[in-house]
Motif scaffolding. Sequence first.
Motif, PDB file in Angstrom:
ATOM      1  N   GLY A  13      45.467  49.711  37.892  1.00 20.73           N
ATOM      2  CA  GLY A  13      43.916  49.704  39.042  1.00 20.73           C
ATOM      3  C   GLY A  13      42.893  48.328  38.433  1.00 20.73           C
ATOM      4  N   SER A  14      43.614  48.238  37.553  1.00 25.37           N
ATOM      5  CA  SER A  14      43.418  47.214  36.679  1.00 25.37           C
ATOM      6  C   SER A  14      42.395  46.042  37.977  1.00 25.37           C
ATOM      7  N   THR A  15      40.696  45.559  38.253  1.00 24.76           N
ATOM      8  CA  THR A  15      40.398  45.179  38.626  1.00 24.76           C
ATOM      9  C   THR A  15      39.282  44.389  38.654  1.00 24.76           C
ATOM     10  N   GLY A  16      38.602  43.026  39.064  1.00 25.14           N
ATOM     11  CA  GLY A  16      38.148  42.153  38.685  1.00 25.14           C
ATOM     12  C   GLY A  16      36.666  42.570  39.662  1.00 25.14           C
ATOM     13  N   PHE A  17      35.742  41.896  39.784  1.00 32.57           N
ATOM     14  CA  PHE A  17      34.524  42.073  39.945  1.00 32.57           C
ATOM     15  C   PHE A  17      33.724  41.050  39.996  1.00 32.57           C
ATOM     16  N   ALA A  18      32.994  41.015  41.843  1.00 29.49           N
ATOM     17  CA  ALA A  18      32.549  40.105  42.113  1.00 29.49           C
ATOM     18  C   ALA A  18      30.860  40.328  42.513  1.00 29.49           C
ATOM     19  N   LEU A  19      30.214  39.801  41.879  1.00 26.33           N
ATOM     20  CA  LEU A  19      28.829  40.072  42.112  1.00 26.33           C
ATOM     21  C   LEU A  19      27.857  38.955  42.248  1.00 26.33           C
ATOM     22  N   TYR A  20      26.814  39.447  43.391  1.00 26.47           N
ATOM     23  CA  TYR A  20      26.542  38.435  43.783  1.00 26.47           C
ATOM     24  C   TYR A  20      25.038  39.133  44.436  1.00 26.47           C
ATOM     25  N   GLY A  21      23.990  38.380  44.775  1.00 23.16           N
ATOM     26  CA  GLY A  21      22.477  38.814  45.182  1.00 23.16           C
ATOM     27  C   GLY A  21      22.050  38.831  46.413  1.00 23.16           C
ATOM     28  N   GLU A  22      21.156  38.774  47.416  1.00 22.21           N
ATOM     29  CA  GLU A  22      21.164  38.303  48.723  1.00 22.21           C
ATOM     30  C   GLU A  22      21.020  36.708  48.625  1.00 22.21           C
ATOM     31  N   LEU A  63      30.544  49.775  35.956  1.00 23.26           N
ATOM     32  CA  LEU A  63      31.954  49.478  37.289  1.00 23.26           C
ATOM     33  C   LEU A  63      33.102  49.445  35.783  1.00 23.26           C
ATOM     34  N   VAL A  64      33.964  49.927  36.445  1.00 26.27           N
ATOM     35  CA  VAL A  64      35.014  50.000  35.115  1.00 26.27           C
ATOM     36  C   VAL A  64      36.233  49.164  35.118  1.00 26.27           C
ATOM     37  N   SER A  65      37.054  47.661  34.921  1.00 23.30           N
ATOM     38  CA  SER A  65      37.233  47.326  35.490  1.00 23.30           C
ATOM     39  C   SER A  65      39.265  48.062  35.097  1.00 23.30           C
ATOM     40  N   HIS A  66      38.961  48.344  34.653  1.00 15.47           N
ATOM     41  CA  HIS A  66      39.453  49.033  34.047  1.00 15.47           C
ATOM     42  C   HIS A  66      40.419  50.599  32.251  1.00 15.47           C
ATOM     43  N   ALA A  67      40.903  51.221  32.275  1.00  8.47           N
ATOM     44  CA  ALA A  67      41.174  52.635  31.359  1.00  8.47           C
ATOM     45  C   ALA A  67      41.253  51.934  30.343  1.00  8.47           C
ATOM     46  N   ASN A  68      41.745  50.738  29.996  1.00  7.35           N
ATOM     47  CA  ASN A  68      41.803  50.899  28.531  1.00  7.35           C
ATOM     48  C   ASN A  68      40.890  51.335  27.028  1.00  7.35           C
ATOM     49  N   ASN A 108      25.061  43.010  45.214  1.00  6.80           N
ATOM     50  CA  ASN A 108      26.732  43.335  46.128  1.00  6.80           C
ATOM     51  C   ASN A 108      27.496  43.390  45.110  1.00  6.80           C
ATOM     52  N   VAL A 109      28.692  43.649  45.524  1.00  5.73           N
ATOM     53  CA  VAL A 109      29.550  43.690  44.235  1.00  5.73           C
ATOM     54  C   VAL A 109      30.778  44.337  45.006  1.00  5.73           C
ATOM     55  N   ILE A 110      31.924  43.856  45.187  1.00  2.00           N
ATOM     56  CA  ILE A 110      32.606  43.504  45.806  1.00  2.00           C
ATOM     57  C   ILE A 110      33.814  43.307  44.217  1.00  2.00           C
ATOM     58  N   ALA A 111      35.231  44.887  44.780  1.00  2.00           N
ATOM     59  CA  ALA A 111      36.209  44.909  43.383  1.00  2.00           C
ATOM     60  C   ALA A 111      37.744  44.311  44.495  1.00  2.00           C
ATOM     61  N   PHE A 112      38.410  43.437  43.314  1.00  2.00           N
ATOM     62  CA  PHE A 112      39.643  42.919  43.333  1.00  2.00           C
ATOM     63  C   PHE A 112      40.517  42.904  42.880  1.00  2.00           C
ATOM     64  N   PRO A 113      41.951  43.149  42.515  1.00  2.00           N
ATOM     65  CA  PRO A 113      42.965  43.609  41.846  1.00  2.00           C
ATOM     66  C   PRO A 113      43.218  42.260  40.802  1.00  2.00           C
ATOM     67  N   VAL A 118      33.643  37.917  37.295  1.00  2.00           N
ATOM     68  CA  VAL A 118      34.226  38.574  36.179  1.00  2.00           C
ATOM     69  C   VAL A 118      35.739  38.980  36.561  1.00  2.00           C
ATOM     70  N   THR A 119      37.360  38.617  35.698  1.00  2.00           N
ATOM     71  CA  THR A 119      38.176  38.846  36.121  1.00  2.00           C
ATOM     72  C   THR A 119      38.479  40.030  35.341  1.00  2.00           C
ATOM     73  N   GLY A 120      37.890  40.257  34.580  1.00  2.01           N
ATOM     74  CA  GLY A 120      38.281  41.864  33.379  1.00  2.01           C
ATOM     75  C   GLY A 120      39.720  40.825  32.313  1.00  2.01           C
ATOM     76  N   ASP A 121      40.276  41.886  31.903  1.00  2.00           N
ATOM     77  CA  ASP A 121      41.218  41.436  31.416  1.00  2.00           C
ATOM     78  C   ASP A 121      42.580  41.290  32.752  1.00  2.00           C
ATOM     79  N   THR A 122      43.345  39.873  32.972  1.00  2.00           N
ATOM     80  CA  THR A 122      43.974  39.809  33.585  1.00  2.00           C
ATOM     81  C   THR A 122      45.428  39.046  33.150  1.00  2.00           C
ATOM     82  N   GLY A 123      46.488  38.981  33.440  1.00  2.00           N
ATOM     83  CA  GLY A 123      47.845  38.359  33.464  1.00  2.00           C
ATOM     84  C   GLY A 123      47.553  36.865  33.605  1.00  2.00           C
ATOM     85  N   PRO A 124      48.907  36.163  34.331  1.00  2.00           N
ATOM     86  CA  PRO A 124      49.189  35.357  34.719  1.00  2.00           C
ATOM     87  C   PRO A 124      49.498  35.276  36.424  1.00  2.00           C
ATOM     88  N   ASN A 125      49.643  36.172  36.738  1.00  2.00           N
ATOM     89  CA  ASN A 125      50.314  36.469  37.831  1.00  2.00           C
ATOM     90  C   ASN A 125      48.728  37.269  38.918  1.00  2.00           C
TER      91      ASN A 125
END
Length: 261
Positions: A145-154, A50-55, A134-139, A162-169
Motif C-alpha cells: 500500500g505504499s503511497t506518494g502524495f502530490a499536494l497543491y493549492g488553488e 496522510l500516511v505513506s505506508h505502515a512501517n 488538493n491531494v492526489i495519492a499515487f503508488p 513527496v514520494t515517501g519510501d520508494t525503490g527504483p521500480n
Amino acid sequence: MKFKVLGCSGSRQPGHNLTSYCINDTILLDAGAVCGYLDVEDQERITHILVSHANLDHTKDIAFLADNLASAVFAGRKGPVQVCSQISVLKSLKDHLFNDDIWPDFTAIPSKEQPTIVLEPIEFGVPLHLGGLNVIAFPVPHSSGSTGFALYGEDPAEHVVVTGDTGPNGGWTSFVNDLHFPVNNLVVECSFPNELEGLALASDHLTPRLLKQKVERLKIKPVLYVTHLKAIYTRQIQKELQHELAGYQYHLPRKGVVYDF
C-alpha cells in the motif's frame, strides 16, 4: 504552503528524527517524529494525517498523538483526527497497533461515537481536498500500500510532490510527468550508499546512483529535497549525491527547517 520538517532521517540515532512533515500547521504527512517535536497545543491543531505506508518509522507517533489528544476529544474541544491512507495500510494500523494489545484502540476511545482518530481510506488518483489543499495519492514500490502524495493549492505553482519510501521500480515518474502542472518541488528518498545497492534493492530503497536513474526519467529537472538517509551513512551518501546529482539543484532537509512551496 508551509512545509515544516519534523524529521526526515531513515534511521533513529541521537539527533536524527524519523520521517514526519507538518503542512500548514494542520496536516501531517507521516508521523515518525511528532510528539517529541510539537508541543501539545500544536498537536491539537492537527486535523489530518496522510500516511505513506505502515512501517513503524512513519507511523509510531500516531499512537502517542492519539494518546495526547484523547482528553481534548473527551472534553469536546477537538474532533477526531482523520488518518488517511490505503486500505491495506489502515488495516495494518488497526490490526497491529490500535488493537487494545500493542496500544489502546483510539478508533473507539473515548467511545465509538466519539473516537480520537478515524481511519479514512483513500484511492490512488482521486483528488482529496484537505485544509485548502488538493491531494492526489499515487503508488510507489515499497511495502504493501505504499503511497506518494502530490499536494497543491488553488494555484498549482504552490505545490510539492513527496514520494515517501520508494525503490527504483514502478511508474511514479510517469505520474509526476502526467500531472497537470510542472513539478518543480520533489521530496524523494535516498537511504543507502551506492556500495549497498543490493540491500537497497532488497528493501525497496534508493541509492544516489539509483536516484539519478529515477529522476532522469522526469520531463523537467525539479528541485530535489533528498531525505531518509540512513544516519550512519550520511556523509558517504552526501558525497555520492554531489557526484550523481551534478546538474540538479537539491537540498538535504533537516529537522526544524520550514520550506515555503
